[in-house]
Enzyme design. Structure first.
Site, PDB file in Angstrom:
ATOM      1  CG  ASP A 288      15.860 -40.918 -13.266  1.00 33.54           C
ATOM      2  OD1 ASP A 288      14.737 -41.376 -13.534  1.00 33.54           O
ATOM      3  OD2 ASP A 288      16.861 -41.054 -14.001  1.00 33.54           O
TER       4      ASP A 288
ATOM      5  CG  ASN B 287      10.849 -49.826 -15.476  1.00 37.20           C
ATOM      6  OD1 ASN B 287       9.930 -49.964 -14.694  1.00 37.20           O
ATOM      7  ND2 ASN B 287      10.700 -49.219 -16.639  1.00 37.20           N
ATOM      8  CB  THR B 288      17.263 -50.973 -14.378  1.00 31.04           C
ATOM      9  OG1 THR B 288      17.527 -49.739 -15.050  1.00 31.04           O
ATOM     10  CG2 THR B 288      16.564 -51.921 -15.335  1.00 31.04           C
ATOM     11  NE  ARG B 289      21.047 -46.513 -13.719  1.00 29.09           N
ATOM     12  CZ  ARG B 289      21.961 -45.646 -14.127  1.00 29.09           C
ATOM     13  NH1 ARG B 289      23.195 -45.712 -13.670  1.00 29.09           N
ATOM     14  NH2 ARG B 289      21.668 -44.698 -14.993  1.00 29.09           N
ATOM     15  CG  LEU B 290      16.318 -44.186  -6.218  1.00 28.75           C
ATOM     16  CD1 LEU B 290      15.270 -43.281  -6.849  1.00 28.75           C
ATOM     17  CD2 LEU B 290      15.911 -44.580  -4.803  1.00 28.75           C
TER      18      LEU B 290
ATOM     19  N   GLY C 205       6.653 -41.313 -21.289  1.00 30.94           N
ATOM     20  CA  GLY C 205       7.260 -41.466 -19.976  1.00 30.94           C
ATOM     21  C   GLY C 205       7.922 -40.182 -19.508  1.00 30.94           C
ATOM     22  CB  VAL C 206       7.878 -38.424 -16.238  1.00 34.02           C
ATOM     23  CG1 VAL C 206       8.542 -39.429 -15.302  1.00 34.02           C
ATOM     24  CG2 VAL C 206       8.145 -37.000 -15.788  1.00 34.02           C
ATOM     25  CG  ASP C 207      11.865 -42.266 -18.561  1.00 42.13           C
ATOM     26  OD1 ASP C 207      10.753 -42.066 -19.120  1.00 42.13           O
ATOM     27  OD2 ASP C 207      12.456 -43.373 -18.637  1.00 42.13           O
TER      28      ASP C 207
ATOM     29  CB  THR D 127      13.887 -51.847 -18.580  1.00 41.61           C
ATOM     30  OG1 THR D 127      14.304 -51.904 -17.215  1.00 41.61           O
ATOM     31  CG2 THR D 127      13.104 -53.097 -18.919  1.00 41.61           C
TER      32      THR D 127
END
Length: 246
Positions: free
Chosen positions: A7, A10-13, A100-102, A125
């Site tokens: 996943d 914009n702020t984490r993987l 967004g896919v998220d 974000t």
């Protein structure tokens, strides 16, 4: 089969092994700057992965860096995309590509968890809020700056205002607490307003699921909220199961 879920926000993987083709294993969060994401993945991931399932809303340069790092260790990479319909879940957007896919995957997971209507709040974000009814019909949502982004923008425009620090209180008596209270309070108020509107539209109380790196600051002030750190990964696991069976 060795399969992993990724996943990329914009702020984490966030990543986790996919267990038994359907369950999310222990998740880890990795640094994801373009210049160091490959090293972080090499340190924490197996040398070889048979298949990687990726959901990404990150900017193109970072997405490419992650894909390159995955290509060095994966037999196959499958990229999730928002679909107008996924099982019982039906997306409200006329053009599903704009959702967004998220958010899409979080709705899929929330519907499976709730067994009824749900309000889904992502705090990264951006602060995103989406409503889904008991039949899986997405009723739309909202996008706003997250409390963290509010602080960053205020600091950028007025450097004398600290970018972080402070604690939430209803009426603060110093600047740091006032900033924390105002920015977190804006997010809390938006979620609370959305809950009120959802209740009026549905005629019942939806489950409230909150996920994302900044979720805890809001959860602490939202009665009956359920924090699910792996919500997007759970939705991705469901998407992966269908993609594998196809």
């Amino acid at each position: 089969m060795s399969a992993w879920l990724f996943d990329l926000g914009n702020t984490r993987l966030k990543c986790a092994p996919l267990l038994d083709g359907a369950r999310v294993g222990e998740a880890i969060a990795l640094p994801h700057r373009e210049e160091d994401v490959a090293a972080a993945m090499a340190q924490h991931l197996p040398d070889r992965i048979e298949v990687a399932y990726l959901a990404s809303v990150a900017q193109p340069g970072l997405r490419v860096a992650v894909l390159q790092a995955l290509a060095a260790r994966c037999g196959r990479i499958s990229i999730a995309r928002t679909q107008a319909r996924f099982g019982p879940v039906r997306i409200a957007y006329r053009d599903p590509r704009k959702l967004g896919v998220d958010r899409f995957l979080a709705l899929v997971a929330a519907h499976a968890r709730a067994q009824g209507p749900a309000l889904v709040c992502g705090v990264g974000t951006a602060l995103t809020i989406d409503l889904i009814d008991a039949e899986g019909r997405h009723l739309g949502g909202r996008i706003a700056p997250s409390p963290t982004l509010m602080r960053e923008v205020l600091h950028a425009r007025a450097p004398q205002l600290p970018e972080d620090g402070g604690r939430y209180t209803e009426f603060a008596d110093d600047t740091e607490d006032a900033l924390a209270s105002g920015c977190e309070g804006a997010g809390i108020a938006l979620v609370a307003r959305s809950l009120d509107e959802a209740r009026a539209r549905l005629g019942e109380e939806p489950a409230l699921f909150v996920h994302g790196g900044g979720s805890q600051d809001l959860i602490d002030h939202l009665p009956n909220a359920t924090g699910v750190a792996t919500l997007v990964l759970e939705g991705l696991a469901q998407w992966a199961a269908v993609e594998t069976a196809a």
